[in-house]
Design an enzyme around this catalytic site. Structure first.
Site, PDB file in Angstrom:
ATOM      1  N   SER A 176       1.026  -1.211  -0.033  1.00 20.22           N
ATOM      2  CA  SER A 176       0.056   0.045   0.113  1.00 20.22           C
ATOM      3  C   SER A 176       0.829   1.216  -0.030  1.00 20.22           C
ATOM      4  O   SER A 176       0.318   2.184  -0.692  1.00 20.22           O
ATOM      5  CB  SER A 176      -0.898   0.031   1.115  1.00 20.22           C
ATOM      6  N   HIS A 204      -5.279  -3.145  -2.894  1.00 19.32           N
ATOM      7  CA  HIS A 204      -5.033  -2.298  -3.886  1.00 19.32           C
ATOM      8  C   HIS A 204      -4.702  -2.893  -5.169  1.00 19.32           C
ATOM      9  O   HIS A 204      -4.706  -2.140  -6.198  1.00 19.32           O
ATOM     10  CB  HIS A 204      -3.676  -1.607  -3.519  1.00 19.32           C
ATOM     11  N   LYS A 236     -11.807   0.902  -2.093  1.00 15.31           N
ATOM     12  CA  LYS A 236     -10.786   1.268  -2.813  1.00 15.31           C
ATOM     13  C   LYS A 236     -11.325   1.509  -4.388  1.00 15.31           C
ATOM     14  O   LYS A 236     -12.105   2.039  -4.663  1.00 15.31           O
ATOM     15  CB  LYS A 236      -9.498   0.767  -2.644  1.00 15.31           C
TER      16      LYS A 236
END
Ligand SMILES: *Cc1c(COP(=O)(O)O)cnc(C)c1O
Length: 383
Positions: A176, A204, A236
């Site tokens: 990250s 991610h 996300k």
């Protein structure tokens, strides 16, 4: 009674004091921050779906149909048809037998590791794993070792040493704060060899990597047999909130019985599940968003590499520039903000001592003009 004042002062003196900025309006490539309009280069809204009309509409319709609150935990009566449909669609999308929704990625990680491991077991993880995986390991009570970042060799040594124990190996898919990708095929192979459960946290990568957005698994062309437990977050690239765990029938049923962060918490609103179902459709069909990200990343790296900044080895929308000193990172972040560009300064303990950085992130909806403004500002600061 203990006073915390001295510790707060210490944080300030070290340039590590954290403060929240107040934003107004929806998440987009532009944002109102502390009353000022800025270009946003720090959110995890990689695909630009956090304020998409189709998703917003599905959210509103979901409220009309299910109301605002879910009323109870999944195991009482909070598990709606919307939650169930989303789980089935996520299972289909990821290629696993089953999926289980959690309220956040943090809770999913705690729940899985605490359920699958206990005292006497072993948990191995990458040194740069997300804080929630570290906390998950601590909570589980299992003995816990970390290996050098992305080192298959170091992981192998630990697997061999603990081959007699029930163990799990936990890794971020995309790291990250660095943006690099874990050596997943090699880790999967080593885990199979030593009979350890591999768990991938693809917070991610999900939505961003792979032709169809299936994340690190698709990036490396791996299937469920290589990675027994996959965790993906929905806040996300998916642009909503929550998380899911994908695994086989047996593990999912086991988690329903044992994962405390699943059992003892209120289900996410059903309307949110409806919004995420709409998002999942866009993630799969609008591959132009991933193509656009690739172009932005390539253009950015070319422009910045000529300026003498330290770029990291990242092909993902996370493009950190390492500054080193925390005060200096804060100063540059403020200079960028003065020029209307919002970039987060990430400091210890989130990253290692002496590696404070600007964490620049891209959104598929950034224009090349916005990118150029960022590049110009970075150039100006450099000179
Ligand atoms: C953001 C993140 C989480 C936590 O997910 P939330 O849904 O925000 O709680 C877990 N793991 C990684 C690697 C993350 O980046």
């Amino acid at each position: 009674m203990k006073s915390f004042k001295a510790q707060l002062e210490q944080k300030k003196a070290a340039g590590l004091y954290r403060q929240r900025r107040i934003t107004q309006g929806p998440q987009s490539t532009q944002l109102m921050v502390d009353g000022k309009k800025v270009i946003n280069f720090c959110s995890n809204n990689y695909l630009g779906l956090a304020n998409h009309p189709a998703i917003n509409e599905a959210f509103k319709k979901g409220i009309d149909r299910y109301g605002s609150g879910s009323g109870a935990a999944h195991l009482i009566n909070g598990h709606s048809a919307a939650h169930h449909a989303l789980e089935e669609e996520l299972a289909e999308f990821t290629g696993y037998a089953r999926c289980l929704l959690f309220s956040t990625g943090y809770m999913a990680n705690l729940g899985v590791v605490q359920a699958m491991l206990g005292r006497g077991d072993v948990v191995l993880q990458d040194r740069l794993n997300h804080a929630s995986l570290l906390d998950a390991a601590l909570l589980s009570g299992a003995r816990f070792s970390r290996y050098a970042h992305a080192s298959v060799e170091a992981a192998r040594i630990l697997l061999l040493k603990n081959a007699q124990q029930h163990s799990m190996l936990l890794t971020d898919g995309v790291f990250s704060m660095d943006g690099d990708i874990a050596p997943l095929p090699e880790l999967a192979h080593a885990c199979q060899q030593y009979d350890s459960y591999l768990m991938l946290d693809d917070a991610h990568g999900m939505g961003v990597l792979g032709e169809n957005g299936r994340g690190c698994m698709e990036h490396f062309d791996l299937d469920a047999s290589a990675v027994p437990v996959l965790m993906g977050t929905l806040g996300k690239a998916f642009g909503t909130a929550g998380a899911f765990v994908a695994a086989d029938e047996e593990i999912i049923e086991y988690l329903i019985q044992h994962a405390r962060t699943y059992i003892y918490t209120t289900a996410m609103p059903a309307a949110l599940a409806e919004a995420t179902r709409a998002s999942l459709k866009l993630v799969q069909t609008e591959s132009w968003r991933r193509d656009k990200l690739k172009q932005l990343i390539k253009t950015f790296r070319q422009a910045v590499s000529e300026m003498g900044y330290e770029l990291m080895d990242s092909e993902t929308p996370i493009q950190p520039l390492v500054i080193g000193d925390s005060h200096q990172a804060m100063k540059i972040s403020q200079q960028l903000l003065d020029q209307g560009i919002h970039v987060g300064a990430i400091r210890p303990p989130t990253v290692e001592e002496g590696s404070a950085r600007l964490r620049i992130t891209f959104n598929a909806e950034h224009s090349f003009e916005q990118l150029q403004q960022l590049v110009n500002a970075l150039q100006e600061i450099r000179t």
